[in-house]
Motif scaffolding. Structure first.
Motif, PDB file in Angstrom:
ATOM      1  N   GLN A  30       0.828  -1.203   0.000  1.00  0.00           N
ATOM      2  CA  GLN A  30       0.000   0.000   0.000  1.00  0.00           C
ATOM      3  C   GLN A  30       0.865   1.255   0.000  1.00  0.00           C
ATOM      4  O   GLN A  30       0.572   2.232  -0.698  1.00  0.00           O
ATOM      5  N   MET A  33       2.278   1.821  -3.485  1.00  0.00           N
ATOM      6  CA  MET A  33       1.298   2.396  -4.403  1.00  0.00           C
ATOM      7  C   MET A  33       1.088   3.878  -4.124  1.00  0.00           C
ATOM      8  O   MET A  33       0.988   4.697  -5.055  1.00  0.00           O
ATOM      9  N   PHE A  59     -10.629   4.780  -4.544  1.00  0.00           N
ATOM     10  CA  PHE A  59      -9.873   3.523  -4.620  1.00  0.00           C
ATOM     11  C   PHE A  59     -10.739   2.443  -5.256  1.00  0.00           C
ATOM     12  O   PHE A  59     -11.965   2.555  -5.308  1.00  0.00           O
ATOM     13  N   ARG A  62      -8.737  -4.674  -4.705  1.00  0.00           N
ATOM     14  CA  ARG A  62      -8.117  -5.729  -5.515  1.00  0.00           C
ATOM     15  C   ARG A  62      -7.516  -6.772  -4.581  1.00  0.00           C
ATOM     16  O   ARG A  62      -6.845  -6.426  -3.604  1.00  0.00           O
ATOM     17  N   LEU A  73      -5.870  -5.245  -1.193  1.00  0.00           N
ATOM     18  CA  LEU A  73      -5.243  -3.981  -1.540  1.00  0.00           C
ATOM     19  C   LEU A  73      -6.283  -2.980  -2.007  1.00  0.00           C
ATOM     20  O   LEU A  73      -7.339  -3.354  -2.524  1.00  0.00           O
ATOM     21  N   ARG A  74      -5.972  -1.695  -1.804  1.00  0.00           N
ATOM     22  CA  ARG A  74      -6.820  -0.601  -2.280  1.00  0.00           C
ATOM     23  C   ARG A  74      -6.008   0.189  -3.285  1.00  0.00           C
ATOM     24  O   ARG A  74      -5.132   0.963  -2.927  1.00  0.00           O
ATOM     25  N   ILE A  75      -6.311  -0.024  -4.562  1.00  0.00           N
ATOM     26  CA  ILE A  75      -5.541   0.601  -5.633  1.00  0.00           C
ATOM     27  C   ILE A  75      -6.093   1.999  -5.892  1.00  0.00           C
ATOM     28  O   ILE A  75      -7.290   2.167  -6.166  1.00  0.00           O
ATOM     29  N   LYS A  77      -7.317   5.349  -7.571  1.00  0.00           N
ATOM     30  CA  LYS A  77      -7.870   5.697  -8.879  1.00  0.00           C
ATOM     31  C   LYS A  77      -7.563   7.162  -9.175  1.00  0.00           C
ATOM     32  O   LYS A  77      -7.485   7.996  -8.262  1.00  0.00           O
ATOM     33  N   TYR A  83      -4.319   4.180 -13.145  1.00  0.00           N
ATOM     34  CA  TYR A  83      -3.082   3.751 -12.488  1.00  0.00           C
ATOM     35  C   TYR A  83      -3.159   2.252 -12.224  1.00  0.00           C
ATOM     36  O   TYR A  83      -4.183   1.746 -11.748  1.00  0.00           O
ATOM     37  N   PHE A  84      -2.056   1.536 -12.574  1.00  0.00           N
ATOM     38  CA  PHE A  84      -1.975   0.111 -12.284  1.00  0.00           C
ATOM     39  C   PHE A  84      -0.605  -0.166 -11.691  1.00  0.00           C
ATOM     40  O   PHE A  84       0.421   0.163 -12.299  1.00  0.00           O
ATOM     41  N   PRO A  85      -0.550  -0.726 -10.488  1.00  0.00           N
ATOM     42  CA  PRO A  85       0.742  -0.949  -9.824  1.00  0.00           C
ATOM     43  C   PRO A  85       1.646  -1.862 -10.646  1.00  0.00           C
ATOM     44  O   PRO A  85       1.179  -2.882 -11.178  1.00  0.00           O
TER      45      PRO A  85
END
Length: 402
Positions: A30, A33, A59, A62, A73-75, A77, A83-85
């Motif tokens: 986290q 990211m 977020f 995922r 995980l909280r990706i 936005k 955005y993609f880790p």
């Protein structure tokens, strides 16, 4: 941009009382990211700056399956773009293929308990059927494009080797051969040029495979190196019109099987004398001399040497710098080990398509790695073989007319 970071201890405290290692992993990912997004936006959370390039937009959740368990995980936005880790980039092609094969095996009736163990060993869980279909479609397109690509130029050397796999067919388990074809071009670079599944002993099988390679553009083959499969020699002569080199390593094992264990070291040393000669004629003379010495004591070995002389010593007619890689299929040993390692995870393949998907993906990756390496064979010796210097006879002028 602020350099303040939420302390890891605070993140761990917010993670609850779950597994410690899983919580650490979630917290670290986290933080990575958050730092990555700050770099893309140009500002930290709630920071006012004229350098800002974008804004956050909440977020999306995922799940990342790992050997530590499922990480939640909280990706972040973004308002503009996405955005993609980087650490969540799609798995390698072969790993995707392995996932798809495992899921297909589940559908095909393989033991649920066995498949569960495979999934757990890979650190995967909860893959939906739609994901499986998407994986299969993407892999099949890439593998098919790789295996069916056109071949250009000349390919003087061709290696063929078979890896035997188990496949479920009509309610029973059968053994099939996955034939891998590797060729070296006129520039001294090697490539994986084909994969074929079927019974390796039938001449029609070999002829069909070789014809498919020729149809794709394989030409200029002067030497084919393989083990002694029934029907292969005839198919090579009929389709490629090339010389056949019988794998010397496999031949040596067959030869020593006719000798007692106590005498195998002596016999092996004598046989190797032929391989140490500098030219083909000297090698043949040494070969016949050794065969005559062994004929009385080991008649089966003597007959084997008589029958296989031309096939085992065929590589001696080619440039000396190339011979160490021409006398056997051992140069493919590392590739075959990787194929077997991936195939052993599956055990029994539910269909031929699943074999092509997984093995084809492994070969695609290996071929990409080969293209980044140095030439496999010296280009100078290759040029001398393909374009021999003219002899005195070819340079002789025709007589003048009277």
């Amino acid at each position: 941009m602020t350099e303040d970071r939420l302390p890891l201890a605070d993140l761990l405290a917010k993670a609850g009382d779950g597994d410690f290692l899983r919580s650490v992993a979630e917290a670290v990912l986290q933080m990575l990211m958050e730092a990555d997004v700050e770099g893309q936006i140009g500002a930290a959370r709630h920071e006012r700056t004229g350098e800002r390039l974008n804004y956050r937009n909440g977020f999306r959740d995922r799940t990342l399956d790992t050997r530590l368990g499922s990480l939640q995980l909280r990706i972040p936005k973004l308002r503009q773009g996405s955005y993609f880790p980087p650490f969540l980039e799609p798995r390698k092609t072969s790993e995707k293929a392995l996932v798809a094969v495992i899921q297909e095996a589940w559908i095909g009736g393989v033991s649920t308990r066995r498949v569960d163990k495979l999934v757990q060993a890979m650190g995967l869980s909860g893959i939906s059927r739609s994901t499986v279909s998407e994986l299969c479609r993407d892999i099949d397109e890439r593998v098919t494009a790789f295996l069916d690509r056109p071949l250009s130029g000349e390919w003087p050397y061709l290696w063929l080797d078979a890896t035997y796999l188990r496949q479920r067919e009509g309610g029973r388990i059968v053994s099939v051969a996955a034939i891998i074809a590797v060729a070296c071009d006129a520039e001294g670079r090697r490539e994986i040029v084909g994969l074929h599944i079927g019974p390796s002993e039938a001449e029609t099988f070999w002829a069909t495979f070789l014809k498919s390679l020729v149809k794709r553009g394989l030409k200029g083959v002067k030497l084919v190196v393989s083990d002694a499969h029934e029907g292969l020699k005839a198919a090579i002569a009929r389709v490629l019109c090339a010389t056949w080199q019988r794998c010397r390593v496999h031949w040596m094992r067959n030869a020593l099987a006719h000798v007692g264990k106590a005498q195998q070291s002596m016999a092996s040393a004598a046989l190797r004398q032929a391989f140490l000669q500098s030219d083909q004629e000297a090698a043949r003379q040494t070969w016949r001399h050794v065969a005559d010495q062994f004929r009385t004591r080991w008649p089966k070995l003597g007959k084997l040497m008589d029958d296989s002389e031309h096939d085992v010593l065929a590589y001696m007619a080619f440039p000396a710098p190339h011979r160490t890689k021409l006398h056997s299929t051992n140069p493919l040993e590392r590739l075959n080990k990787e194929v077997k390692r991936r195939a052993d995870v599956v055990g029994i393949f539910p269909s031929e398509a699943s074999i092509i998907r997984l093995i084809g993906a492994v070969l695609l990756e290996a071929n990409d790695e080969w293209q980044l390496q140095h030439r496999y064979m010296g280009v100078e010796a290759m040029g001398e073989m393909l374009n021999p210097a003219p002899t005195n006879e070819t340079l002789q002028l025709p007589p003048k007319a009277a």
